[in-house]
Design a protein around this motif. Structure first.
Motif, short mmCIF file in Angstrom:
data_model
loop_
_atom_site.label_atom_id
_atom_site.label_comp_id
_atom_site.label_asym_id
_atom_site.label_seq_id
_atom_site.Cartn_x
_atom_site.Cartn_y
_atom_site.Cartn_z
N ASN A 76 0.85 -1.19 0.00
CA ASN A 76 0.00 0.00 0.00
C ASN A 76 0.89 1.25 0.00
O ASN A 76 2.05 1.18 0.41
N ARG A 77 0.37 2.34 -0.46
CA ARG A 77 1.19 3.57 -0.55
C ARG A 77 1.72 3.96 0.82
O ARG A 77 0.98 3.99 1.80
N TRP A 78 3.01 4.28 0.88
CA TRP A 78 3.67 4.55 2.16
C TRP A 78 3.50 6.00 2.58
O TRP A 78 4.44 6.81 2.52
N THR A 79 2.33 6.36 3.03
CA THR A 79 2.14 7.67 3.63
C THR A 79 2.81 7.67 5.00
O THR A 79 3.22 6.62 5.50
N LYS A 80 2.94 8.83 5.60
CA LYS A 80 3.57 8.92 6.91
C LYS A 80 2.83 8.07 7.93
O LYS A 80 3.44 7.34 8.72
N SER A 81 1.51 8.14 7.90
CA SER A 81 0.70 7.37 8.86
C SER A 81 0.79 5.87 8.57
O SER A 81 0.81 5.05 9.50
N TYR A 82 0.86 5.51 7.27
CA TYR A 82 0.92 4.08 6.96
C TYR A 82 2.29 3.49 7.31
O TYR A 82 2.40 2.33 7.67
N LYS A 83 3.34 4.30 7.21
CA LYS A 83 4.66 3.83 7.64
C LYS A 83 4.62 3.46 9.13
O LYS A 83 5.20 2.45 9.54
N THR A 84 3.94 4.29 9.91
CA THR A 84 3.80 4.01 11.34
C THR A 84 3.04 2.70 11.54
O THR A 84 3.41 1.87 12.38
N GLU A 85 1.99 2.49 10.74
CA GLU A 85 1.21 1.25 10.85
C GLU A 85 2.05 0.03 10.47
O GLU A 85 1.94 -1.03 11.09
N LEU A 86 2.90 0.18 9.44
CA LEU A 86 3.75 -0.94 9.03
C LEU A 86 4.66 -1.39 10.18
O LEU A 86 4.86 -2.59 10.39
N ILE A 87 5.20 -0.42 10.89
CA ILE A 87 6.08 -0.73 12.02
C ILE A 87 5.29 -1.27 13.20
O ILE A 87 5.59 -2.35 13.74
N GLU A 88 4.25 -0.54 13.60
CA GLU A 88 3.52 -0.92 14.81
C GLU A 88 2.79 -2.25 14.67
O GLU A 88 2.68 -3.00 15.65
#
Length: 301
Positions: A76-88
């Motif tokens: 999925n597109r790596w927005t700032k919020s989605y990057k956080t979701e990928l890690i968390e």
């Protein structure tokens, strides 16, 4: 033997669950959706919510091995919020399991975690195996570091830890291969950039059997879950077109175009990772699909 699995409904999770049940294992699985909790013979669901720190403590009753496959999709597109979701989605979930085991009497002896080959640097000339210590200085490289660190903490509890760095998974059921097939079927297929970038892959059947092998043998440490037969992006595109009986007449897609379309995620298509699994060979693990040709023949219907 009871096994607790996170991410049990994902591509690898479903394949592994079916394999384990077929071999008389009892599966406990965690889900964030109460409506997805199913209890039937050898398959029992439990609720958790890593974001809120909630987990049904009964999930570890009688469990000897935990397989941690949970994690938001990188496709999925790596927005700032989605990057956080990928890690968390990877780290918070592992931390929740760790804290549960730390405070609750249990029988867990083995923690098996998914991981990624993105930790290895982009290179057209280097080959990486489990002894390689170079790390890709990128978002994905740092994601894998945090992911593996969250797994390593289980060693504090005297639990054996294995980390499977998995390449591109080939399957007719989903994943990257199906996305490559779609445009080629529509006569719109082409390679990316120079097409020389190396892609390390593994068939879904083999990755599930590798997890099963690791579980059976209580294997520890880093394992590159990849096939011995790497392939360039251009050759893979050509092979897929051959299996589909479709021509390739469009020019390769330039990097800048995919960057405009996908943003930072475009690196998934252009990074070159020539990865070998020395440990699988040492184990004597037998692939069912060790060549690209055999894997594509099975995966393209």
């Amino acid at each position: 033997m009871k096994i607790l699995i996170t991410g049990a409904t994902g591509l690898i999770g479903q394949e592994l669950v079916n394999l384990l049940i077929k071999n008389n294992y009892t599966i406990h699985y965690l889900t964030t959706s109460p409506q997805k909790i199913i209890n039937k013979t050898n398959y029992y669901g439990f609720y958790w919510n890593p974001q809120e720190g909630k987990i049904d403590e009964n999930c570890i009753e009688g469990v000897e091995t935990i397989v941690h496959l949970a994690g938001a999709s990188i496709a999925n597109r790596w927005t700032k919020s989605y990057k956080t979701e990928l890690i968390e989605s990877r780290v918070l979930s592992a931390n929740l399991l760790f804290n549960l085991l730390k405070k609750t009497p249990n029988q867990v002896k083995h923690f098996v975690s998914a991981s990624g080959t993105a930790i290895y640097p982009d290179s057209y000339i280097k080959t990486y195996d489990e002894t390689s210590t170079e790390i890709e200085n990128s978002f994905l490289g740092n994601l894998v570091i945090k992911w593996e660190k969250s797994a390593d903490q289980f060693q504090i509890l005297n639990i054996k830890v294995a980390k499977l760095r998995t390449g591109v998974v080939f399957s007719e059921k989903g994943g990257a291969l199906l996305e490559m097939i779609k445009p080629i079927k529509m006569y719109l297929g082409s390679g990316f950039g120079s097409g020389k970038q190396i892609q390390s892959w593994i068939h879904l059947t083999d990755v599930a059997h590798l997890y099963y092998f690791v579980i059976q043998n209580q294997t520890v440490g880093i394992i590159n879950a990849v096939s011995p037969d790497t392939i360039s992006n251009q050759d893979l595109t050509t092979q897929i077109a051959k299996h589909l009986k479709r021509p390739l007449f469009l020019p390769n897609i330039p990097k800048f175009i995919m960057k405009l379309i996908l943003g930072e995620m475009h690196v998934l298509l252009f990074n070159s990772k020539n990865i070998k699994s020395v440990r699988i060979k040492e184990f004597g693990f037998k692939y069912k699909f060790s060549t690209v040709q055999s894997a594509l023949k099975n995966s393209i219907k």
